[in-house]
Design a protein around this motif. Structure first.
Motif, mmCIF file in Angstrom:
data_model
loop_
_atom_site.group_PDB
_atom_site.id
_atom_site.type_symbol
_atom_site.label_atom_id
_atom_site.label_comp_id
_atom_site.label_asym_id
_atom_site.label_seq_id
_atom_site.Cartn_x
_atom_site.Cartn_y
_atom_site.Cartn_z
ATOM 1 N N ALA A 16 0.829 -1.193 0.000
ATOM 2 C CA ALA A 16 0.000 0.000 0.000
ATOM 3 C C ALA A 16 0.865 1.245 0.000
ATOM 4 C CB ALA A 16 -0.918 0.005 1.215
ATOM 5 N N VAL A 17 0.371 2.277 -0.672
ATOM 6 C CA VAL A 17 1.069 3.554 -0.762
ATOM 7 C C VAL A 17 0.191 4.627 -0.120
ATOM 8 C CG1 VAL A 17 2.084 5.281 -2.295
ATOM 9 C CG2 VAL A 17 2.189 2.853 -2.901
ATOM 10 N N TYR A 18 0.804 5.411 0.767
ATOM 11 C CA TYR A 18 0.079 6.464 1.471
ATOM 12 C C TYR A 18 0.791 7.805 1.317
ATOM 13 C CZ TYR A 18 -2.451 2.698 3.817
ATOM 14 O OH TYR A 18 -3.229 1.605 4.072
ATOM 15 N N ARG A 19 0.046 8.858 1.517
ATOM 16 C CA ARG A 19 0.691 10.162 1.645
ATOM 17 C C ARG A 19 1.800 10.018 2.679
ATOM 18 N NH1 ARG A 19 -3.508 13.138 3.416
ATOM 19 N NH2 ARG A 19 -4.224 13.340 1.276
ATOM 20 N N GLY A 20 2.907 10.733 2.495
ATOM 21 C CA GLY A 20 4.063 10.552 3.365
ATOM 22 C C GLY A 20 3.718 10.635 4.841
ATOM 23 N N PHE A 21 4.092 9.593 5.592
ATOM 24 C CA PHE A 21 3.814 9.579 7.024
ATOM 25 C C PHE A 21 4.555 10.729 7.713
ATOM 26 C CE2 PHE A 21 2.721 4.792 7.744
ATOM 27 C CZ PHE A 21 1.552 4.967 7.014
ATOM 28 N N LEU A 22 3.885 11.335 8.693
ATOM 29 C CA LEU A 22 4.395 12.483 9.427
ATOM 30 C C LEU A 22 4.685 12.106 10.868
ATOM 31 C CD1 LEU A 22 4.668 15.728 9.715
ATOM 32 C CD2 LEU A 22 2.338 15.561 10.640
ATOM 33 N N ASP A 23 5.849 12.509 11.370
ATOM 34 C CA ASP A 23 6.092 12.543 12.815
ATOM 35 C C ASP A 23 6.056 14.018 13.186
ATOM 36 O OD1 ASP A 23 7.051 12.573 15.447
ATOM 37 O OD2 ASP A 23 8.283 10.784 15.119
ATOM 38 N N ALA A 24 5.044 14.408 13.937
ATOM 39 C CA ALA A 24 4.788 15.820 14.199
ATOM 40 C C ALA A 24 5.568 16.377 15.385
ATOM 41 C CB ALA A 24 3.291 16.044 14.422
ATOM 42 N N HIS A 25 6.434 15.572 15.993
ATOM 43 C CA HIS A 25 7.266 16.087 17.085
ATOM 44 C C HIS A 25 8.603 15.365 17.076
ATOM 45 C CE1 HIS A 25 7.495 17.451 21.591
ATOM 46 N NE2 HIS A 25 8.690 17.519 20.980
ATOM 47 N N VAL A 26 9.593 16.017 16.479
ATOM 48 C CA VAL A 26 10.953 15.477 16.462
ATOM 49 C C VAL A 26 11.936 16.581 16.831
ATOM 50 C CG1 VAL A 26 10.313 13.857 14.619
ATOM 51 C CG2 VAL A 26 11.490 15.985 14.039
ATOM 52 N N HIS A 27 13.162 16.151 17.165
ATOM 53 C CA HIS A 27 14.276 17.066 17.378
ATOM 54 C C HIS A 27 15.442 16.543 16.547
ATOM 55 C CE1 HIS A 27 12.170 19.305 20.476
ATOM 56 N NE2 HIS A 27 11.791 18.144 20.991
ATOM 57 N N LEU A 28 15.522 17.035 15.315
ATOM 58 C CA LEU A 28 16.491 16.509 14.357
ATOM 59 C C LEU A 28 17.927 16.688 14.825
ATOM 60 C CD1 LEU A 28 14.873 17.755 11.026
ATOM 61 C CD2 LEU A 28 14.871 15.416 11.919
ATOM 62 N N ALA A 29 18.194 17.724 15.616
ATOM 63 C CA ALA A 29 19.561 17.968 16.077
ATOM 64 C C ALA A 29 20.036 16.915 17.071
ATOM 65 C CB ALA A 29 19.652 19.357 16.711
ATOM 66 N N LEU A 30 19.104 16.095 17.580
ATOM 67 C CA LEU A 30 19.459 15.092 18.588
ATOM 68 C C LEU A 30 19.485 13.674 18.032
ATOM 69 C CD1 LEU A 30 17.334 16.455 21.574
ATOM 70 C CD2 LEU A 30 19.792 16.760 21.187
ATOM 71 N N ILE A 31 19.226 13.513 16.739
ATOM 72 C CA ILE A 31 19.169 12.175 16.147
ATOM 73 C C ILE A 31 19.894 12.172 14.807
ATOM 74 C CG2 ILE A 31 16.949 11.652 17.259
ATOM 75 C CD1 ILE A 31 15.628 12.181 14.527
ATOM 76 N N ASP A 32 19.975 10.989 14.189
ATOM 77 C CA ASP A 32 20.451 10.882 12.808
ATOM 78 C C ASP A 32 19.229 10.898 11.907
ATOM 79 O OD1 ASP A 32 21.466 10.323 10.335
ATOM 80 O OD2 ASP A 32 22.284 8.357 10.848
ATOM 81 N N PRO A 33 18.898 12.047 11.329
ATOM 82 C CA PRO A 33 17.648 12.150 10.561
ATOM 83 C C PRO A 33 17.641 11.322 9.296
ATOM 84 C CG PRO A 33 18.943 14.145 10.313
ATOM 85 C CD PRO A 33 19.624 13.327 11.367
ATOM 86 N N GLY A 34 18.818 10.922 8.800
ATOM 87 C CA GLY A 34 18.873 10.131 7.582
ATOM 88 C C GLY A 34 18.265 8.755 7.721
ATOM 89 N N GLN A 35 18.059 8.296 8.962
ATOM 90 C CA GLN A 35 17.487 6.968 9.177
ATOM 91 C C GLN A 35 15.954 6.973 9.151
ATOM 92 O OE1 GLN A 35 19.191 4.525 12.334
ATOM 93 N NE2 GLN A 35 20.931 5.926 12.501
ATOM 94 N N LEU A 36 15.345 8.154 9.184
ATOM 95 C CA LEU A 36 13.893 8.215 9.318
ATOM 96 C C LEU A 36 13.170 7.702 8.083
ATOM 97 C CD1 LEU A 36 13.459 11.656 11.112
ATOM 98 C CD2 LEU A 36 13.178 9.379 12.084
#
Length: 304
Positions: A16-36
């Motif tokens: 199944a294909v959906y509109r891009g899933f959203l995480d509405a609360h992240v802190h990119l400076a504290l994680i490796d965003p490339g893994q999301l």
């Protein structure tokens, strides 16, 4: 492509294909965003600390708040994880207007205010109202971190648009929850309360969210990525918690696939693909969502 599903379509024999899933609360400076994106997250709202000079092609599409607006010495200015410059302190209404203008000039499309009475001083009424009013004049929705007795009520009275966390400090009165449901959005973040070992705060938040959703309130999926041991992608525990709070699988997809969350015009460069057929059993549904990955439109064409 045929066989319409909730917010998307099926690729026969593939998934199944959906509109891009959203995480509405992240802190990119504290994680490796490339893994999301490998974990199914195509869009994020960064709620404090990040600026786009670190944007990479392998990152999700981003809307961001930049600095936390807080009282002098307020949360998270004293927290060990917050870098110098991540907070903007507000003592007066004039400070509030200047702080909002600074975020807008930095490219922010959402404002983040903190009202954490457990961790230190909080914005006074004039500063909070001035920040909210100026943000709305600038076309920025306002998201509040409300923690401590009475802080959720204060935020709502000041006109904030959303809570960064489902209120977890206290059980909110039914009439207050109903009033909030008429105009507010709540970002879930249930799993941060115990990370799989539910705490009292988890139970309080789950009860508040159950009643808010039942009253027609808008819920967005969010995890507070960067806060503790959270998976970089779809969090199965967060999905299970949402189902436990009374959301149906379709409601969960609605929380994951909003077209314009908080009214934000997020870019839409990726979709979310989930292999296999959507199961009917809620437990299997949770596991199925956990296998999602975000694909560019070119990558999707290869599957088709």
């Amino acid at each position: 492509m045929t066989g319409q599903s909730f917010h998307g379509h099926f690729l026969h024999g593939r998934g199944a294909v959906y509109r891009g899933f959203l995480d509405a609360h992240v802190h990119l400076a504290l994680i490796d965003p490339g893994q999301l994106v490998d974990g199914g997250i195509a869009r994020v709202i960064d709620l404090g600390g990040w600026l786009p000079n670190g944007k990479r092609e392998d990152m999700p599409d981003v809307a961001y708040a930049y600095q936390f607006l807080t009282a002098p010495g307020g949360y998270p200015s004293q927290a060990g994880w917050a870098e110098p410059g991540w907070c903007r302190e507000i003592a007066t209404a004039a400070d509030a207007a200047a702080a909002v203008d600074l975020q807008a000039a930095a490219g922010a499309s959402v404002l983040k205010v903190t009202l954490n009475a457990v961790a230190g001083p909080v914005l006074n009424a004039k500063g909070l109202t001035a920040a909210v009013d100026r943000a709305h004049e600038c076309g920025l929705p306002v998201v509040a971190h409300a923690e401590g007795a009475g802080q959720a009520d204060r935020a709502f009275a000041a006109g904030v648009d959303a809570f960064a966390h489902t209120p977890f400090s206290e059980r909110l009165a039914d009439d207050l929850v109903t009033a909030m449901a008429a105009s507010m959005t709540w970002i879930s973040t249930l799993d941060i309360h115990g990370w799989g070992t539910p705490t009292e705060a988890f139970d309080i938040a789950s009860d508040n969210l159950h009643r808010f959703h039942a009253a027609g309130g808008r819920v967005l999926y969010g995890t507070d990525l960067g806060n503790g041991p959270l998976v970089l992608g779809i969090n199965r525990r967060e999905i299970s918690a949402l189902l436990g709070a009374g959301l149906t699988p379709d409601d969960v997809l609605d929380a994951l696939c909003p077209r314009a969350p908080l009214g934000l015009a997020l870019a839409d460069t990726r979709v979310t693909f989930i292999p296999g057929e959507r199961p009917r059993d809620p437990d299997e549904f949770t596991e199925w969502l956990g296998s999602a990955r975000a694909l560019t439109h070119s990558e999707l064409e290869v599957l088709e």
